[in-house]
Design an enzyme around this catalytic site. Structure first.
Site, PDB file in Angstrom:
ATOM      1  CE  LYS A 284      -3.857  -1.952   2.658  1.00 40.73           C
ATOM      2  NZ  LYS A 284      -5.008  -1.550   1.712  1.00 40.73           N
ATOM      3  NE  ARG A 358     -10.965  -9.801  -1.944  1.00 43.19           N
ATOM      4  CZ  ARG A 358     -11.204  -8.894  -2.965  1.00 43.19           C
ATOM      5  NH1 ARG A 358     -11.476  -9.212  -4.243  1.00 43.19           N
ATOM      6  NH2 ARG A 358     -11.534  -7.641  -2.692  1.00 43.19           N
TER       7      ARG A 358
HETATM    8  N1  BES Z   1      -8.124  -3.604   4.509  1.00 46.50           N
HETATM    9  C1  BES Z   1      -8.238  -3.273   2.899  1.00 46.50           C
HETATM   10  C2  BES Z   1      -9.417  -2.434   2.769  1.00 46.50           C
HETATM   11  C3  BES Z   1      -9.565  -1.197   3.623  1.00 46.50           C
HETATM   12  C4  BES Z   1      -9.314   0.122   2.905  1.00 46.50           C
HETATM   13  C5  BES Z   1     -10.077  -1.029   4.866  1.00 46.50           C
HETATM   14  C6  BES Z   1      -9.627   1.150   3.479  1.00 46.50           C
HETATM   15  C7  BES Z   1     -10.210   0.030   5.515  1.00 46.50           C
HETATM   16  C8  BES Z   1      -9.808   1.304   4.992  1.00 46.50           C
HETATM   17  C9  BES Z   1      -8.354  -4.430   2.055  1.00 46.50           C
HETATM   18  O1  BES Z   1      -7.578  -5.485   2.641  1.00 46.50           O
HETATM   19  C10 BES Z   1      -7.842  -4.130   0.864  1.00 46.50           C
HETATM   20  O2  BES Z   1      -6.638  -3.786   0.882  1.00 46.50           O
HETATM   21  N2  BES Z   1      -8.616  -3.994  -0.162  1.00 46.50           N
HETATM   22  C11 BES Z   1      -8.006  -3.676  -1.426  1.00 46.50           C
HETATM   23  C12 BES Z   1      -8.831  -4.742  -2.530  1.00 46.50           C
HETATM   24  C13 BES Z   1      -8.240  -4.642  -3.886  1.00 46.50           C
HETATM   25  C14 BES Z   1      -6.670  -4.917  -3.792  1.00 46.50           C
HETATM   26  C15 BES Z   1      -9.005  -5.700  -4.877  1.00 46.50           C
HETATM   27  C16 BES Z   1      -8.793  -2.310  -1.747  1.00 46.50           C
HETATM   28  O3  BES Z   1      -9.903  -1.952  -1.295  1.00 46.50           O
HETATM   29  O4  BES Z   1      -7.925  -1.523  -2.342  1.00 46.50           O
HETATM   30 MN    MN Z   2      -5.463  -5.447   1.884  1.00 48.55          MN
END
Ligand code: BES
Ligand code: MN
Ligand code: ZN
Length: 504
Positions: A284, A358
Protein backbone atom coordinates in the site's frame (compact mmCIF):
# COMPACT_ATOMS: atom_id res chain seq x y z
CA UNK A 1 -18.19 2.76 35.16
CA UNK A 2 -20.86 2.11 37.75
CA UNK A 3 -24.57 2.49 37.09
CA UNK A 4 -27.17 2.77 39.85
CA UNK A 5 -30.88 2.82 39.29
CA UNK A 6 -32.76 5.00 41.72
CA UNK A 7 -36.35 6.03 42.17
CA UNK A 8 -36.46 9.77 42.44
CA UNK A 9 -36.70 13.20 40.90
CA UNK A 10 -33.80 14.82 39.12
CA UNK A 11 -34.11 18.16 40.92
CA UNK A 12 -33.47 16.44 44.27
CA UNK A 13 -30.20 14.80 43.25
CA UNK A 14 -26.73 15.71 44.45
CA UNK A 15 -24.45 14.79 41.56
CA UNK A 16 -21.76 16.83 39.77
CA UNK A 17 -24.12 17.07 36.82
CA UNK A 18 -27.84 16.52 36.27
CA UNK A 19 -28.86 15.47 32.76
CA UNK A 20 -32.28 16.13 31.27
CA UNK A 21 -33.46 16.39 27.67
CA UNK A 22 -35.53 18.39 25.23
CA UNK A 23 -37.17 17.60 21.91
CA UNK A 24 -36.28 19.97 19.11
CA UNK A 25 -38.62 22.93 18.85
CA UNK A 26 -40.24 22.50 22.26
CA UNK A 27 -40.51 25.87 24.02
CA UNK A 28 -42.29 24.75 27.17
CA UNK A 29 -40.62 21.62 28.47
CA UNK A 30 -42.52 18.91 30.33
CA UNK A 31 -41.64 16.11 32.71
CA UNK A 32 -38.28 16.16 34.47
CA UNK A 33 -37.02 19.05 32.37
CA UNK A 34 -39.98 21.12 33.45
CA UNK A 35 -39.45 20.23 37.10
CA UNK A 36 -35.83 21.26 36.84
CA UNK A 37 -36.78 24.46 35.02
CA UNK A 38 -39.10 25.37 37.86
CA UNK A 39 -36.43 24.66 40.45
CA UNK A 40 -34.12 26.94 38.43
CA UNK A 41 -36.69 29.76 38.29
CA UNK A 42 -37.27 29.35 34.56
CA UNK A 43 -33.63 29.30 33.49
CA UNK A 44 -34.20 26.52 30.95
CA UNK A 45 -37.18 28.21 29.28
CA UNK A 46 -35.10 31.38 29.19
CA UNK A 47 -32.26 29.64 27.38
CA UNK A 48 -34.76 28.19 24.90
CA UNK A 49 -36.50 31.54 24.39
CA UNK A 50 -33.16 33.23 23.76
CA UNK A 51 -32.62 30.74 20.93
CA UNK A 52 -29.43 29.39 22.48
CA UNK A 53 -30.66 25.81 22.71
CA UNK A 54 -32.89 24.22 20.10
CA UNK A 55 -32.93 20.58 21.14
CA UNK A 56 -31.20 19.26 18.04
CA UNK A 57 -29.79 15.77 18.35
CA UNK A 58 -26.19 16.02 19.54
CA UNK A 59 -26.71 19.53 20.92
CA UNK A 60 -25.90 20.02 24.59
CA UNK A 61 -26.19 23.01 26.90
CA UNK A 62 -24.57 23.34 30.31
CA UNK A 63 -26.27 25.51 32.92
CA UNK A 64 -25.12 26.41 36.42
CA UNK A 65 -27.60 26.11 39.24
CA UNK A 66 -26.33 29.08 41.26
CA UNK A 67 -27.28 27.39 44.50
CA UNK A 68 -30.88 26.73 43.45
CA UNK A 69 -30.15 22.99 43.44
CA UNK A 70 -27.93 20.65 45.40
CA UNK A 71 -26.10 19.88 42.16
CA UNK A 72 -23.81 22.56 40.68
CA UNK A 73 -24.52 21.87 37.00
CA UNK A 74 -27.33 20.89 34.69
CA UNK A 75 -26.97 19.62 31.15
CA UNK A 76 -29.76 19.59 28.60
CA UNK A 77 -29.26 17.16 25.76
CA UNK A 78 -31.22 17.49 22.53
CA UNK A 79 -33.37 14.59 21.35
CA UNK A 80 -34.03 15.93 17.85
CA UNK A 81 -37.53 16.12 16.37
CA UNK A 82 -40.09 14.05 18.24
CA UNK A 83 -41.47 12.67 14.95
CA UNK A 84 -38.07 11.12 14.11
CA UNK A 85 -37.37 9.84 17.60
CA UNK A 86 -36.40 6.26 18.40
CA UNK A 87 -34.04 4.19 20.47
CA UNK A 88 -31.03 5.08 18.27
CA UNK A 89 -31.65 8.79 18.90
CA UNK A 90 -32.00 8.23 22.64
CA UNK A 91 -28.62 6.47 22.59
CA UNK A 92 -27.02 9.34 20.70
CA UNK A 93 -28.48 11.92 23.07
CA UNK A 94 -26.99 10.00 26.00
CA UNK A 95 -23.66 9.71 24.18
CA UNK A 96 -23.55 13.46 23.54
CA UNK A 97 -24.29 14.15 27.20
CA UNK A 98 -21.63 11.69 28.37
CA UNK A 99 -19.05 13.10 25.99
CA UNK A 100 -19.76 16.59 27.32
CA UNK A 101 -19.65 15.33 30.91
CA UNK A 102 -16.27 13.80 30.23
CA UNK A 103 -14.97 17.06 28.80
CA UNK A 104 -16.20 18.87 31.92
CA UNK A 105 -14.44 16.37 34.16
CA UNK A 106 -17.65 15.18 35.80
CA UNK A 107 -17.08 12.15 38.01
CA UNK A 108 -20.67 11.46 38.99
CA UNK A 109 -23.78 12.33 37.03
CA UNK A 110 -27.46 11.71 37.50
CA UNK A 111 -29.67 11.39 34.45
CA UNK A 112 -33.23 10.77 33.44
CA UNK A 113 -33.95 7.90 31.04
CA UNK A 114 -34.20 9.67 27.68
CA UNK A 115 -37.29 8.67 25.77
CA UNK A 116 -38.99 6.71 28.53
CA UNK A 117 -41.44 9.54 29.25
CA UNK A 118 -42.82 11.71 26.44
CA UNK A 119 -40.63 9.84 23.96
CA UNK A 120 -42.84 6.78 24.33
CA UNK A 121 -40.05 4.19 24.27
CA UNK A 122 -40.24 0.94 26.17
CA UNK A 123 -38.60 1.63 29.55
CA UNK A 124 -36.10 -1.25 29.29
CA UNK A 125 -35.10 -0.35 25.73
CA UNK A 126 -34.70 3.31 26.68
CA UNK A 127 -32.61 2.44 29.74
CA UNK A 128 -30.37 0.12 27.69
CA UNK A 129 -29.90 2.87 25.10
CA UNK A 130 -29.06 5.36 27.85
CA UNK A 131 -26.36 3.15 29.31
CA UNK A 132 -24.93 2.14 25.93
CA UNK A 133 -24.82 5.76 24.84
CA UNK A 134 -23.19 6.83 28.09
CA UNK A 135 -20.48 4.19 27.74
CA UNK A 136 -19.90 4.91 24.04
CA UNK A 137 -19.90 8.69 24.46
CA UNK A 138 -17.49 8.73 27.38
CA UNK A 139 -15.10 6.27 25.74
CA UNK A 140 -11.53 7.30 25.23
CA UNK A 141 -8.60 5.13 24.20
CA UNK A 142 -5.88 5.51 26.83
CA UNK A 143 -3.08 4.17 24.66
CA UNK A 144 0.52 4.47 25.73
CA UNK A 145 0.58 8.11 26.83
CA UNK A 146 2.61 8.35 30.01
CA UNK A 147 1.06 11.62 31.17
CA UNK A 148 -2.46 11.79 32.55
CA UNK A 149 -4.92 12.58 29.75
CA UNK A 150 -7.46 15.45 29.90
CA UNK A 151 -5.17 17.49 32.18
CA UNK A 152 -5.82 15.15 35.05
CA UNK A 153 -9.59 15.70 35.09
CA UNK A 154 -11.48 12.90 36.78
CA UNK A 155 -13.08 10.16 34.74
CA UNK A 156 -16.82 9.69 34.63
CA UNK A 157 -17.07 6.91 37.19
CA UNK A 158 -20.65 6.82 38.41
CA UNK A 159 -24.00 7.30 36.75
CA UNK A 160 -27.24 7.47 38.67
CA UNK A 161 -30.19 6.52 36.48
CA UNK A 162 -33.34 8.17 37.74
CA UNK A 163 -36.85 6.90 37.26
CA UNK A 164 -39.71 8.59 39.05
CA UNK A 165 -42.30 5.91 38.23
CA UNK A 166 -42.09 2.92 40.59
CA UNK A 167 -43.86 0.71 38.05
CA UNK A 168 -41.02 1.17 35.57
CA UNK A 169 -38.12 0.53 37.95
CA UNK A 170 -37.74 -3.18 37.26
CA UNK A 171 -37.69 -2.63 33.50
CA UNK A 172 -35.19 0.19 33.86
CA UNK A 173 -32.99 -1.99 36.04
CA UNK A 174 -33.06 -4.78 33.46
CA UNK A 175 -32.32 -2.37 30.60
CA UNK A 176 -29.42 -0.84 32.50
CA UNK A 177 -27.85 -4.26 33.05
CA UNK A 178 -28.25 -5.22 29.39
CA UNK A 179 -26.96 -1.87 28.18
CA UNK A 180 -23.88 -2.23 30.32
CA UNK A 181 -23.07 -5.65 28.85
CA UNK A 182 -23.46 -4.39 25.30
CA UNK A 183 -21.80 -1.00 25.77
CA UNK A 184 -18.78 -2.47 27.52
CA UNK A 185 -18.39 -5.13 24.83
CA UNK A 186 -18.49 -2.46 22.12
CA UNK A 187 -15.89 -0.33 23.90
CA UNK A 188 -13.70 -3.40 24.29
CA UNK A 189 -13.87 -3.89 20.51
CA UNK A 190 -12.78 -0.26 20.12
CA UNK A 191 -9.85 -0.82 22.46
CA UNK A 192 -8.72 -3.80 20.39
CA UNK A 193 -8.96 -1.83 17.15
CA UNK A 194 -7.17 1.22 18.58
CA UNK A 195 -4.35 -0.88 19.97
CA UNK A 196 -1.03 -0.49 18.09
CA UNK A 197 -0.26 -3.49 15.91
CA UNK A 198 3.15 -4.14 17.46
CA UNK A 199 1.28 -4.79 20.71
CA UNK A 200 -1.79 -6.39 19.19
CA UNK A 201 -0.17 -9.13 17.12
CA UNK A 202 -2.30 -12.12 16.10
CA UNK A 203 -1.09 -14.06 19.16
CA UNK A 204 -1.80 -11.17 21.49
CA UNK A 205 -5.21 -10.66 19.94
CA UNK A 206 -5.95 -14.34 20.51
CA UNK A 207 -4.74 -14.10 24.10
CA UNK A 208 -6.89 -11.06 24.89
CA UNK A 209 -9.94 -12.44 23.14
CA UNK A 210 -9.68 -15.82 24.86
CA UNK A 211 -9.18 -14.19 28.25
CA UNK A 212 -12.25 -12.00 27.93
CA UNK A 213 -14.30 -14.73 26.27
CA UNK A 214 -13.60 -17.22 29.03
CA UNK A 215 -14.35 -14.62 31.69
CA UNK A 216 -17.74 -14.13 29.98
CA UNK A 217 -18.41 -17.86 30.02
CA UNK A 218 -17.72 -18.65 26.36
CA UNK A 219 -15.89 -21.70 25.07
CA UNK A 220 -12.67 -20.58 23.43
CA UNK A 221 -10.03 -22.33 21.40
CA UNK A 222 -7.13 -21.12 19.23
CA UNK A 223 -5.56 -22.98 16.33
CA UNK A 224 -1.96 -22.28 15.30
CA UNK A 225 -0.47 -22.64 11.84
CA UNK A 226 0.28 -26.37 12.16
CA UNK A 227 -3.36 -27.12 12.95
CA UNK A 228 -4.52 -24.86 10.14
CA UNK A 229 -2.23 -26.74 7.75
CA UNK A 230 -3.81 -30.03 8.84
CA UNK A 231 -7.23 -28.58 8.08
CA UNK A 232 -6.08 -27.49 4.63
CA UNK A 233 -6.41 -23.76 5.19
CA UNK A 234 -4.04 -22.93 2.35
CA UNK A 235 -5.62 -19.58 1.70
CA UNK A 236 -5.24 -18.15 5.20
CA UNK A 237 -1.76 -19.65 5.50
CA UNK A 238 -0.81 -18.16 2.14
CA UNK A 239 -1.49 -14.68 3.50
CA UNK A 240 0.34 -15.46 6.77
CA UNK A 241 3.55 -16.43 4.97
CA UNK A 242 4.78 -12.87 4.57
CA UNK A 243 4.84 -12.31 8.32
CA UNK A 244 7.10 -13.57 11.10
CA UNK A 245 4.10 -13.55 13.42
CA UNK A 246 2.22 -16.81 13.62
CA UNK A 247 -1.35 -16.71 12.33
CA UNK A 248 -4.09 -17.60 14.80
CA UNK A 249 -7.53 -19.02 14.21
CA UNK A 250 -9.76 -18.06 17.12
CA UNK A 251 -12.88 -20.13 17.75
CA UNK A 252 -15.50 -18.91 20.23
CA UNK A 253 -18.73 -20.62 21.12
CA UNK A 254 -21.72 -19.44 23.12
CA UNK A 255 -23.65 -22.38 24.54
CA UNK A 256 -26.60 -20.86 26.41
CA UNK A 257 -27.20 -22.00 29.97
CA UNK A 258 -30.40 -23.85 30.74
CA UNK A 259 -31.41 -24.68 27.16
CA UNK A 260 -31.44 -27.75 24.97
CA UNK A 261 -28.69 -26.85 22.52
CA UNK A 262 -30.07 -29.00 19.71
CA UNK A 263 -33.36 -27.09 19.82
CA UNK A 264 -31.71 -23.67 19.42
CA UNK A 265 -30.77 -21.97 16.17
CA UNK A 266 -27.06 -21.76 15.40
CA UNK A 267 -25.57 -18.54 14.04
CA UNK A 268 -21.99 -18.44 12.78
CA UNK A 269 -20.16 -15.10 12.80
CA UNK A 270 -16.93 -14.78 10.88
CA UNK A 271 -14.75 -11.70 11.44
CA UNK A 272 -11.69 -10.61 9.48
CA UNK A 273 -8.78 -9.91 11.82
CA UNK A 274 -5.75 -8.67 9.92
CA UNK A 275 -3.82 -7.06 12.78
CA UNK A 276 -1.94 -5.00 10.22
CA UNK A 277 -2.46 -4.82 6.47
CA UNK A 278 0.57 -3.51 4.60
CA UNK A 279 -0.88 -4.92 1.40
CA UNK A 280 1.89 -7.51 1.30
CA UNK A 281 3.95 -7.59 -1.92
CA UNK A 282 1.18 -5.49 -3.54
CA UNK A 283 2.21 -2.94 -0.93
CA UNK A 284 0.00 0.00 0.00
CA UNK A 285 1.04 3.66 -0.33
CA UNK A 286 2.63 5.05 2.85
CA UNK A 287 0.28 7.93 3.60
CA UNK A 288 -2.70 6.18 5.18
CA UNK A 289 -1.12 2.83 5.83
CA UNK A 290 -1.02 3.39 9.59
CA UNK A 291 -4.81 3.18 9.70
CA UNK A 292 -4.52 -0.44 8.67
CA UNK A 293 -4.14 -1.38 12.31
CA UNK A 294 -7.93 -1.20 12.16
CA UNK A 295 -8.09 -4.10 9.70
CA UNK A 296 -9.10 -6.46 12.51
CA UNK A 297 -12.30 -4.51 13.20
CA UNK A 298 -14.53 -7.32 11.95
CA UNK A 299 -12.82 -9.81 14.22
CA UNK A 300 -13.09 -7.45 17.17
CA UNK A 301 -16.82 -6.92 16.50
CA UNK A 302 -17.31 -10.68 16.27
CA UNK A 303 -15.53 -11.31 19.57
CA UNK A 304 -17.47 -8.51 21.25
CA UNK A 305 -20.81 -9.84 19.98
CA UNK A 306 -20.04 -13.26 21.43
CA UNK A 307 -18.99 -11.74 24.74
CA UNK A 308 -22.25 -9.77 24.80
CA UNK A 309 -24.32 -12.82 23.83
CA UNK A 310 -22.81 -14.66 26.79
CA UNK A 311 -23.31 -11.70 29.10
CA UNK A 312 -26.98 -11.51 28.12
CA UNK A 313 -27.25 -15.33 28.04
CA UNK A 314 -29.13 -15.06 24.76
CA UNK A 315 -30.91 -18.33 23.94
CA UNK A 316 -29.14 -18.86 20.63
CA UNK A 317 -26.14 -21.02 19.81
CA UNK A 318 -23.40 -18.77 18.44
CA UNK A 319 -20.07 -19.65 16.91
CA UNK A 320 -17.48 -16.94 16.34
CA UNK A 321 -14.60 -17.58 13.96
CA UNK A 322 -11.78 -15.07 13.82
CA UNK A 323 -8.94 -15.70 11.38
CA UNK A 324 -6.07 -13.49 12.47
CA UNK A 325 -2.77 -12.74 10.76
CA UNK A 326 -0.62 -9.87 9.61
CA UNK A 327 -0.39 -9.10 5.90
CA UNK A 328 3.32 -8.43 5.40
CA UNK A 329 5.73 -8.43 2.46
CA UNK A 330 8.32 -10.82 3.95
CA UNK A 331 10.78 -12.84 1.88
CA UNK A 332 8.49 -15.85 1.89
CA UNK A 333 5.37 -13.79 1.15
CA UNK A 334 2.65 -14.85 -1.24
CA UNK A 335 2.97 -13.23 -4.69
CA UNK A 336 0.54 -12.07 -7.37
CA UNK A 337 -0.11 -15.07 -9.66
CA UNK A 338 0.50 -17.60 -6.86
CA UNK A 339 -2.28 -20.16 -6.55
CA UNK A 340 -3.59 -21.25 -3.15
CA UNK A 341 -6.03 -23.98 -2.17
CA UNK A 342 -8.90 -23.14 0.18
CA UNK A 343 -10.11 -25.62 2.82
CA UNK A 344 -13.00 -26.76 0.57
CA UNK A 345 -10.54 -27.67 -2.21
CA UNK A 346 -11.16 -24.68 -4.47
CA UNK A 347 -8.03 -23.22 -6.05
CA UNK A 348 -7.61 -19.45 -6.18
CA UNK A 349 -5.21 -17.33 -8.16
CA UNK A 350 -3.86 -14.37 -6.24
CA UNK A 351 -3.93 -11.15 -8.27
CA UNK A 352 -3.25 -8.64 -5.50
CA UNK A 353 -1.82 -9.67 -2.15
CA UNK A 354 -3.68 -6.63 -0.82
CA UNK A 355 -6.93 -8.53 -1.32
CA UNK A 356 -5.98 -10.63 1.70
CA UNK A 357 -9.20 -10.31 3.65
CA UNK A 358 -11.25 -12.50 1.35
CA UNK A 359 -8.50 -15.13 1.47
CA UNK A 360 -8.56 -15.49 5.24
CA UNK A 361 -12.36 -15.34 5.28
CA UNK A 362 -12.64 -18.09 2.65
CA UNK A 363 -11.01 -20.67 4.93
CA UNK A 364 -12.84 -19.41 8.00
CA UNK A 365 -16.21 -19.63 6.22
CA UNK A 366 -15.45 -23.19 5.12
CA UNK A 367 -14.62 -24.02 8.71
CA UNK A 368 -17.89 -22.43 9.87
CA UNK A 369 -19.83 -24.94 7.75
CA UNK A 370 -18.75 -27.65 10.23
CA UNK A 371 -21.26 -26.26 12.71
CA UNK A 372 -24.10 -26.54 10.17
CA UNK A 373 -25.31 -23.06 11.11
CA UNK A 374 -28.80 -21.77 10.37
CA UNK A 375 -27.25 -18.47 9.29
CA UNK A 376 -23.75 -17.20 8.63
CA UNK A 377 -22.65 -13.58 8.75
CA UNK A 378 -19.17 -12.41 7.90
CA UNK A 379 -17.97 -8.94 8.84
CA UNK A 380 -14.87 -7.41 7.37
CA UNK A 381 -12.99 -4.22 6.58
CA UNK A 382 -12.86 -5.63 3.09
CA UNK A 383 -12.75 -2.99 0.38
CA UNK A 384 -11.90 0.68 0.02
CA UNK A 385 -14.53 0.69 -2.71
CA UNK A 386 -17.38 0.37 -0.21
CA UNK A 387 -16.42 3.81 1.12
CA UNK A 388 -16.58 5.24 -2.39
CA UNK A 389 -20.08 3.78 -2.77
CA UNK A 390 -21.56 4.46 0.68
CA UNK A 391 -19.40 7.01 2.49
CA UNK A 392 -18.33 6.89 6.11
CA UNK A 393 -21.74 6.34 7.79
CA UNK A 394 -22.98 3.22 6.06
CA UNK A 395 -21.68 -0.32 5.89
CA UNK A 396 -22.46 -2.49 2.86
CA UNK A 397 -24.94 -5.33 3.33
CA UNK A 398 -24.73 -8.17 0.82
CA UNK A 399 -27.41 -10.80 1.36
CA UNK A 400 -29.83 -12.68 -0.87
CA UNK A 401 -31.86 -14.15 1.98
CA UNK A 402 -34.82 -11.95 2.75
CA UNK A 403 -35.20 -12.93 6.40
CA UNK A 404 -31.54 -12.48 7.29
CA UNK A 405 -31.31 -9.26 5.32
CA UNK A 406 -34.40 -7.90 7.06
CA UNK A 407 -33.08 -8.84 10.48
CA UNK A 408 -29.74 -7.21 9.79
CA UNK A 409 -31.32 -4.04 8.43
CA UNK A 410 -33.60 -3.83 11.48
CA UNK A 411 -30.64 -4.40 13.81
CA UNK A 412 -28.81 -1.62 11.98
CA UNK A 413 -31.68 0.76 12.53
CA UNK A 414 -32.03 -0.04 16.22
CA UNK A 415 -28.33 0.21 16.97
CA UNK A 416 -27.58 3.13 14.69
CA UNK A 417 -24.94 0.97 12.98
CA UNK A 418 -26.58 1.50 9.64
CA UNK A 419 -26.42 -0.90 6.73
CA UNK A 420 -27.27 -0.32 3.11
CA UNK A 421 -28.18 -3.15 0.71
CA UNK A 422 -25.66 -3.91 -2.03
CA UNK A 423 -26.12 -6.31 -4.94
CA UNK A 424 -24.67 -9.79 -5.30
CA UNK A 425 -24.87 -9.17 -9.06
CA UNK A 426 -24.39 -12.57 -10.63
CA UNK A 427 -23.26 -11.33 -14.08
CA UNK A 428 -20.09 -9.97 -12.46
CA UNK A 429 -19.13 -13.46 -11.31
CA UNK A 430 -17.37 -13.97 -14.65
CA UNK A 431 -14.91 -11.24 -13.68
CA UNK A 432 -13.42 -13.84 -11.31
CA UNK A 433 -12.76 -16.35 -14.11
CA UNK A 434 -9.12 -17.17 -14.82
CA UNK A 435 -7.04 -19.72 -16.74
CA UNK A 436 -4.74 -20.70 -13.89
CA UNK A 437 -7.16 -21.83 -11.16
CA UNK A 438 -10.83 -22.41 -10.33
CA UNK A 439 -11.14 -18.68 -9.87
CA UNK A 440 -9.17 -15.54 -9.22
CA UNK A 441 -9.93 -13.43 -6.20
CA UNK A 442 -10.35 -9.92 -7.63
CA UNK A 443 -12.41 -8.56 -10.48
CA UNK A 444 -10.89 -5.16 -11.16
CA UNK A 445 -11.56 -1.71 -9.80
CA UNK A 446 -15.15 -1.26 -10.96
CA UNK A 447 -17.67 -2.77 -8.57
CA UNK A 448 -14.81 -3.89 -6.34
CA UNK A 449 -16.99 -4.41 -3.27
CA UNK A 450 -19.43 -6.51 -5.29
CA UNK A 451 -16.83 -8.83 -6.80
CA UNK A 452 -15.30 -9.24 -3.33
CA UNK A 453 -18.72 -10.33 -2.04
CA UNK A 454 -19.21 -12.67 -5.02
CA UNK A 455 -15.84 -14.23 -4.22
CA UNK A 456 -16.90 -14.85 -0.61
CA UNK A 457 -20.20 -16.37 -1.69
CA UNK A 458 -18.23 -19.29 -3.16
CA UNK A 459 -17.36 -20.30 0.41
CA UNK A 460 -20.62 -19.46 2.15
CA UNK A 461 -22.31 -22.87 1.96
CA UNK A 462 -26.02 -23.42 1.49
CA UNK A 463 -27.58 -21.73 4.51
CA UNK A 464 -28.54 -18.03 4.51
CA UNK A 465 -25.42 -15.90 4.45
CA UNK A 466 -24.71 -12.19 4.71
CA UNK A 467 -21.53 -10.24 4.17
CA UNK A 468 -20.98 -6.90 5.89
CA UNK A 469 -18.29 -4.67 4.40
CA UNK A 470 -17.33 -2.27 7.21
CA UNK A 471 -14.15 -0.82 5.66
CA UNK A 472 -15.43 2.76 5.70
CA UNK A 473 -17.14 2.73 9.11
CA UNK A 474 -14.71 0.88 11.35
CA UNK A 475 -12.40 3.86 11.72
CA UNK A 476 -13.81 7.37 12.19
CA UNK A 477 -11.58 10.19 11.02
CA UNK A 478 -13.21 12.98 12.99
CA UNK A 479 -14.64 13.58 16.42
CA UNK A 480 -18.43 13.82 16.40
CA UNK A 481 -20.82 15.09 19.09
CA UNK A 482 -21.30 11.42 20.03
CA UNK A 483 -17.87 9.86 19.84
CA UNK A 484 -14.15 10.44 19.64
CA UNK A 485 -12.22 9.77 16.44
CA UNK A 486 -10.59 6.40 15.97
CA UNK A 487 -12.15 2.97 16.31
CA UNK A 488 -15.96 2.97 16.21
CA UNK A 489 -16.47 -0.64 17.29
CA UNK A 490 -18.92 -0.90 14.38
CA UNK A 491 -20.67 -4.25 14.29
CA UNK A 492 -20.38 -5.25 17.93
CA UNK A 493 -23.80 -3.89 18.86
CA UNK A 494 -25.34 -4.67 15.47
CA UNK A 495 -24.36 -8.34 15.65
CA UNK A 496 -25.51 -8.60 19.26
CA UNK A 497 -28.88 -7.20 18.20
CA UNK A 498 -29.02 -9.71 15.33
CA UNK A 499 -28.31 -12.57 17.73
CA UNK A 500 -31.14 -11.25 19.88
CA UNK A 501 -33.44 -11.54 16.86
CA UNK A 502 -32.44 -15.21 16.41
CA UNK A 503 -32.95 -15.77 20.13
CA UNK A 504 -36.55 -14.67 19.54
N1 BES B 1 -8.10 -3.69 4.41
C1 BES B 1 -8.27 -3.28 3.08
C2 BES B 1 -9.55 -2.49 2.84
C3 BES B 1 -9.63 -1.16 3.52
C4 BES B 1 -9.34 -0.01 2.82
C5 BES B 1 -10.07 -1.05 4.82
C6 BES B 1 -9.45 1.21 3.42
C7 BES B 1 -10.17 0.18 5.44
C8 BES B 1 -9.87 1.32 4.72
C9 BES B 1 -8.30 -4.50 2.16
O1 BES B 1 -7.53 -5.56 2.58
C10 BES B 1 -7.78 -4.07 0.84
O2 BES B 1 -6.64 -3.72 0.78
N2 BES B 1 -8.63 -4.10 -0.20
C11 BES B 1 -8.22 -3.74 -1.49
C12 BES B 1 -8.79 -4.76 -2.45
C13 BES B 1 -8.23 -4.65 -3.84
C14 BES B 1 -6.76 -4.99 -3.84
C15 BES B 1 -9.00 -5.57 -4.73
C16 BES B 1 -8.75 -2.34 -1.79
O3 BES B 1 -9.86 -2.02 -1.34
O4 BES B 1 -8.06 -1.59 -2.43
MN1 MN C 1 -5.52 -5.39 1.91
ZN1 ZN D 1 -7.22 -5.71 4.57
Amino acid sequence: MQFHVKQGFVQDETADLLVVNLFEGVTEPGGATRALDQALNGLITQVIAAGDFKGKLGETQVLYSGGALAAPRVLITGLGKQADFGVAKARKAAAAAAKKARELGVARLATVVHGAGAGGLDAADAAAALVEGTLLGSYRYRGYKRAEGDNGKPELAEVVVLEADADKLAAVQQGVAAGQVVGEAANWARDLVNEPPNYLTPSEMARRVVQRAEAAGLKAQVLGEAEMAELGMGSLLGIARGSDEEAQFIILEHIPQGHDLAALPTVALVGKAITFDTGGISIKPAENMWKMKSDMGGGAATAAALVAAAGLNLPVHVVGLIPSTENMPGGDAIKPSDVVTVMNGKTVEIISTDAEGRQVLADAMCYAARYQPDAMVDIATLTGAIGIALGSDLAGLFCDDETLRGRLAAAGELTGESLWPMPLWQPYRKLLDTDAADMKHTGGRLGGSITAALFLREFAGEQPWAHLDIASVSWQEENSPFAVRGASGFGARLLTELLGAYAG
